[in-house]
Design a protein around this motif. Sequence first.
Motif: not given
Length: 763
Positions: A173-194, A441-446
């Motif tokens: 409880v109350d611990e956090r995890v953080k995410y990042s994407c490797n290389g040319k990828l970018f992150l969509v969604g929660s960067k951090e979760r508790v 809340h973020y959507f990427r459409l072709k």
Amino acid sequence: MGLSVHWSCFAVLSCLLFMGCKVWCDCPDEGMQMAGGHYTLSKQLRSGSLLVYHCPEGLYPSPALSRLCQPDGTWRPKPKRFSPQRCRIVECPDPNVLEYTNIHPPQVKYFVDNETTYECYSGYTMRGSTRRVCLPNGKWSGSTPICSRDSGNDCADPGIPAGATRTGNIFRVDERVKYSCNGKLFLVGSKERVCQENGQWTGKEPACYYKHTYDTPLEVSEAFGSAIKETLTTLEPLDDTQEGRKIRISKNGTLNIYIAVDISESIEDTHFTDARNAVAKLISKISSFSVTPNYEIIFFSSEINEVVNILDYLDGKIVLGNVKNELDNYKVGDRNNAGTDLNLVFTTFLERMAIIKQRSGDEGFKEHRHVIIVFTDGAYNMGGSPTFTVEKIKNMVYMNQTGEPKTPSREEFLDIYIFAIGAEIIDEDLQPLVAGTGGQHYFRLKDKKDNLQEAFDEIIDEEEVKGLCGLHKDYDTGSRDSKRKMYPWWAYIVVQNGGTKKCLGALVTPQFVLTAAHCFTFGDLPEHVTVEIDDGQGKVKRVKTFKLHPEYNINAKVKDGVKEFYDYDVALIQLEKDVEISSVARPICIPCTQETSDALQLVGESTCKQQEQVLLKNQLEKLNFLTKIGNTVEEKDAHAKLGDNRGACVRHALEADGITLDNLEVAVTDNFLCTGGRNPFRDHIACTGDSGGAVFKNYEHRTVQVALVSWGTKNVCKAGGVVESVETSRDFHMNLFRVVPFLKSILGNDTQDEYVPLQFLKN
Ligand SMILES: *[C@@H]1O[C@H](CO)[C@@H](O)[C@H](O)[C@H]1NC(C)=O
Ligand SMILES: *[C@@H]1O[C@H](CO)[C@@H](O)[C@H](O)[C@H]1NC(C)=O
Ligand SMILES: *[C@@H]1O[C@H](CO)[C@@H](O)[C@H](O)[C@H]1NC(C)=O
Ligand SMILES: *[C@@H]1O[C@H](CO)[C@@H](O)[C@H](O)[C@H]1NC(C)=O
């Protein structure tokens, strides 16, 4: 440098001279072709034209997705000789980031259609997909495989999505995890979760996207649909009887929906039309819920074109119909203003909110919920970044509440959804603008036609939405259960007692089916009656009891020469068990109930009279009823002749056996609606077997039963089917508005505990 520009322009011989010395050049099309694909141009080769590359599915254009023609006759970005434009095969993010997992086959890169399988190290157990395929949209099928050991943590291992790096390995409880994407990828969604006390992580699992990754219509409808549905149903007034539903906002709450559509040049014309149609579809879908949101709709480039002003709602100046008309009639004018001012969009919304707040007062404003939906590619080039304005909007809605505890969480009162759409999307600028709790809340459409409409069309998954009478699909999907989804309330009734009588009926609550009283004869018992509703849970429903209208008596007017008298021809059949509500089995709406007022979007304390005025307002009111063919049904059209048209229609009753001028008014009471004939419309006529079925009207994806099929002057079609009326044939349907006390006495009975009573209107 000016001179050299001129020279290069003259060299391609396609310059136009304007205003003295100013030179405008066309951009060159030589060398722009792309192997394996093609490109489109928004304004031929003129300045400001957008060149968009297209590749077949599973491939994407590289190195550029699009190029813009500059006034000096060059493309931006410039084509590079050493990296020629081509279609590359779609790649999926590297899954070799997973912990404690063997991945087959091991590869440096994974391409579309490549298949991977996952196996945990011994001692670890698997959640998620054991087999995943790289899809043409740049994502893996299924869900992230997670191998973990039960180590007494408070939250489950949240896993590591393909292509990502996670920091944080303590799941307490109350611990956090953080995410990042490797290389040319970018992150969509929660960067951090508790990790929360309830054992759940905040937010949503993030994903790593390439510039060629996009969300499919199905993904959009699932994610956006579940999020918006949450917003729409928490406002629903009748839901306290439903399990698992929280009411987070009182029934007085107001939902404000602000929609902005980018029509600047960076967005292609087809996108504009798609977005406009999608907005119309979205509004129409939302309208099938019981909420009536207030809308602000704008189209924007460097300036704002306001299609619908939300303040008109405060003044009561606008109704839903207007919104759709405004939208349909809206055409993009000359878009000679080349800029895109996204900040102006949020500033406009902020101003509208400020006025709403001023008018409703601080306390009143607390009851307002706001949903902002923006369609854009994010390529704003004026007005600056909207980030600061978005902060102001948050401040206003959150009422400066920051940190814990928030009671109730004001964050639930603001959602900002971004639909990133366009050939080239500026994700870095758009992603930080989203707000709201819960889902994506973020959507990427072709950039493909119909994507959005398709997504919005699927948004309301009828399966999950309970308590909304008459909700149905309004088109035939051709699937086996398609007709049930269109008419989820239809029931087939068989009474076997010596002879066999077949009727239709309509599910009006989970436990009651409404039909005609004449389907029963004296001496029939519940065990003689079966009701069939093919809901996938056992088609034949057992009957507990049935009740005819107390005033129904077929022989009542024999002394007046009326051999068969059908007034009050209604009956209610009570089933032994509730039918399970789903998209294939759901009650129809019936007159004078609160649910029907909600379906008709009558606000405040509404009356039966108002409902009747909405449903039977025309002198020729188009209605429908069903006929059974094999195991399914077909729809019939008929027009109720009301007002001045009624007299002539009713006179045709004289052609029925035993009805004369002397007893016409005795036989055909005011309780019947009259349909049939060929003028001015060729109505369908009821056949033997259609009796008891609902005569209904659709209203915004909801169906309301206004009458039921009772009797006709001629037996035109014994064999059934969709049959047209002859000139003189007429049908008479029991008008449900005239039998409300009967319906209410049973369906609205609140002194019993066998079933949930329907809420009838007081007046
Ligand atoms: C993965 O996809 C690439 C490109 O289509 C193909 O050349 C390769 O053989 C595939 N690998 C496997 C293991 O299927
Ligand atoms: C709803 O509004 C009415 C008046 O408009 C007010 O009397 C009532 O207390 C409000 N209910 C809630 C739950 O806020
Ligand atoms: C919220 O904070 C802003 C500054 O951050 C302030 O100007 C405003 O008055 C505050 N509003 C309320 C309702 O406290
Ligand atoms: C309502 O239900 C109760 C209990 O079954 C019954 O006694 C009563 O007669 C019913 N009321 C009506 C109007 O049917």
